[in-house]
Design a protein around this motif. Structure first.
Motif, short mmCIF file in Angstrom:
data_model
loop_
_atom_site.label_atom_id
_atom_site.label_comp_id
_atom_site.label_asym_id
_atom_site.label_seq_id
_atom_site.Cartn_x
_atom_site.Cartn_y
_atom_site.Cartn_z
N GLY A 35 0.80 -1.23 0.00
CA GLY A 35 0.00 0.00 0.00
C GLY A 35 0.83 1.27 0.00
O GLY A 35 0.29 2.38 0.09
N TRP A 36 2.15 1.14 -0.13
CA TRP A 36 3.05 2.31 -0.10
C TRP A 36 2.96 3.15 -1.37
O TRP A 36 3.09 4.36 -1.34
CB TRP A 36 4.47 1.79 0.14
CG TRP A 36 5.63 2.69 -0.11
CD1 TRP A 36 6.57 2.56 -1.09
CD2 TRP A 36 6.02 3.85 0.64
NE1 TRP A 36 7.51 3.55 -0.99
CE2 TRP A 36 7.20 4.37 0.06
CE3 TRP A 36 5.49 4.51 1.75
CZ2 TRP A 36 7.85 5.49 0.55
CZ3 TRP A 36 6.15 5.64 2.23
CH2 TRP A 36 7.31 6.12 1.64
N VAL A 37 2.72 2.48 -2.51
CA VAL A 37 2.62 3.18 -3.79
C VAL A 37 1.19 3.02 -4.33
O VAL A 37 0.55 2.01 -4.06
CB VAL A 37 3.64 2.62 -4.81
CG1 VAL A 37 3.34 1.18 -5.19
CG2 VAL A 37 3.73 3.47 -6.07
N ASP A 38 0.74 4.04 -5.08
CA ASP A 38 -0.59 3.94 -5.69
C ASP A 38 -0.42 3.57 -7.17
O ASP A 38 -0.03 4.41 -7.99
CB ASP A 38 -1.31 5.29 -5.55
CG ASP A 38 -2.71 5.26 -6.15
OD1 ASP A 38 -3.09 4.21 -6.72
OD2 ASP A 38 -3.42 6.28 -6.05
N GLY A 39 -0.71 2.34 -7.48
CA GLY A 39 -0.55 1.84 -8.86
C GLY A 39 -1.60 2.39 -9.81
O GLY A 39 -1.53 2.15 -11.01
N LYS A 40 -2.56 3.12 -9.27
CA LYS A 40 -3.61 3.69 -10.14
C LYS A 40 -3.56 5.23 -10.14
O LYS A 40 -4.48 5.89 -10.61
CB LYS A 40 -4.98 3.24 -9.65
CG LYS A 40 -5.24 1.74 -9.82
CD LYS A 40 -6.72 1.43 -9.56
CE LYS A 40 -7.11 0.05 -10.05
NZ LYS A 40 -6.75 -1.04 -9.19
N ALA A 41 -2.49 5.78 -9.58
CA ALA A 41 -2.41 7.25 -9.46
C ALA A 41 -2.49 7.91 -10.83
O ALA A 41 -1.94 7.41 -11.81
CB ALA A 41 -1.09 7.62 -8.78
N GLU A 42 -3.16 9.05 -10.85
CA GLU A 42 -3.22 9.82 -12.10
C GLU A 42 -2.39 11.09 -11.92
O GLU A 42 -2.76 11.96 -11.13
CB GLU A 42 -4.68 10.15 -12.43
CG GLU A 42 -5.44 8.87 -12.74
CD GLU A 42 -6.80 9.10 -13.35
OE1 GLU A 42 -7.14 10.26 -13.64
OE2 GLU A 42 -7.51 8.10 -13.52
N PRO A 43 -1.27 11.19 -12.63
CA PRO A 43 -0.39 12.34 -12.45
C PRO A 43 -1.06 13.65 -12.86
O PRO A 43 -1.90 13.65 -13.77
CB PRO A 43 0.80 12.05 -13.36
CG PRO A 43 0.52 10.76 -14.06
CD PRO A 43 -0.78 10.23 -13.63
#
Ligand code: NDP
Ligand code: PYC
Length: 343
Positions: free
Chosen positions: A69-77
């Motif tokens: 859960g440390w990184v968001d694999g669905k993040a939208e820059p």
């Protein structure tokens, strides 16, 4: 997770097949399809080009980080147009390469208008090799430089506590009719990934690689990883570059310094959340159209003086070989990756 235990290369996989396999793995691990496509191409390219510390070796780290859960694999820059020659991207706790892809069209517009432009990425996780971030710009005729900081595992000169990340610098310049000149090197004696590979294979490192947990010099990769640290390459000169990378990739972008990365609440996290700076220059705005000819003059003189290998040559040779016969891969690893992809 794939163990990477057997690296004996007795099978081969086509580049596009490896990309598809990795894409399926990343989607299954919870990334958005667009993110999976970018990470898969990056990781497969590193494996194809013999950048072993940032190829398939990294898959377990990507997966454990996503699971933590440390990184968001669905993040939208979010791309911000901040000045005539300055683009900023908030990766919003996602991976760096999708943020770079999101900012590139505006960056290129600005390079064409101004002759130079900067892309500053923050809140980003860079877990790959840096050359894939600069080589494409040189293929379009531009000079590109990039800097990324990582997590504190390198001591400053004379120091005993890690402050710097392994902090790579990548540079790419176009050549007349050939593959671009590209170098990509950590500011530390070795990349952390290479220390981990040496530890796994039971190899010791060259003198000057690092210190153990007491600060004593060591060539034992396990001692470096277990409370010790890496040394900058080339003494105080590499240390200065490591410091510069912290300033450019973190202070200038709004990202975190390597020593500020705190993933302690996310066991399994391995991708540093920091920042990245990219500088792209149109050489036609400087030397004019003779730029690539001037580069050839330099390359010719280097060859005449006896240097047989330019940075990038090894990777391009492996890339050509992979295009002919596929990418070497241990059958056991291929089986593990296929299982992870559900194939
Ligand atoms: P290397 O020391 O393996 O290579 C550094 C550069 O020197 C490369 O461009 C290489 O070209 C070139 N080179 C190596 N040997 C020779 C030679 N004999 N003659 C001429 N050129 C040579 O790289 P590092 O160990 O420093 O870094 C490895 C990778 O780790 C990099 O891709 C880097 O981006 C990555 N990394 C990523 C980090 C991150 O935070 N994401 C952190 C630290 C490292 P060639 O490639 O053709 O061999
Ligand atoms: O190999 O040093 C390294 C590294 C750090 C972050 C990603 N790769």
């Amino acid at each position: 997770s794939p163990s990477n235990s057997s690296r004996e290369a007795i099978a081969h996989i086509a580049f596009d097949d490896l990309v598809a396999l990795l894409e399926a793995i990343f989607v299954k691990a919870g990334t958005a399809p667009g993110v999976a496509a970018i990470l898969a191409r990056n990781c497969a390219s590193a494996e194809r080009d013999g950048s072993k510390s940032h190829g398939l070796f990294r898959v377990p780290g990507y997966l454990s980080t996503l699971a933590s859960g440390w990184v968001d694999g669905k993040a939208e820059p979010v791309v911000e147009d901040v000045a005539a020659a300055f683009v900023r991207v908030d990766a919003r706790n996602g991976f760096a390469q999708p943020a770079l892809a999101a900012g590139t069209p505006l960056l290129l517009e600005k390079v064409k208008a101004c002759g130079i432009a900067l892309l500053a990425v923050r809140q980003s996780h860079h877990f790959g090799a840096l050359w894939p971030d600069v080589e494409p710009f040189a293929r379009q005729g531009f000079v590109a430089l990039s800097f990324v900081n990582s997590f504190a595992c390198v001591v400053p000169i004379g120091g005993s506590k890690p402050v710097y990340g392994t902090n790579p610098i990548a540079f790419a310049a176009p050549r007349a009719g050939g593959d671009p000149i590209v170098f990509d090197q950590a500011a530390s004696a070795l990349a952390n990934g290479d220390v981990r590979i040496a530890a796994r294979e039971g190899r010791s490192l060259p003198p000057g690689s690092g210190v153990d947990r007491t600060g004593a010099p060591t060539t034992d990769p396990k001692a470096i990883l277990d409370g010790g640290a890496l040394l900058p390459f080339g003494g105080y000169k590499g240390a200065a570059l490591a410091m510069m990378v912290e300033i450019l990739a973190a202070a200038l972008t709004g990202g975190q310094f390597s020593f500020e990365v705190d993933w302690s609440a996310h066991p399994g996290a391995e991708t540093p959340k920091t920042g990245q700076l990219l500088i792209v220059i149109d050489p036609d705005a400087g030397a004019g159209r003779s730029f690539v000819d001037r580069v050839e003059t330099l390359v010719g003189r280097i060859a005449d003086a006896g240097q047989e290998r330019l940075p990038g040559d090894r990777r391009y040779a492996l890339r050509r070989r992979a295009a002919e016969i596929g990418i070497p891969i241990a059958p056991a690893l291929l089986k593990e990756l296929s299982a992870l992809a559900g194939a």
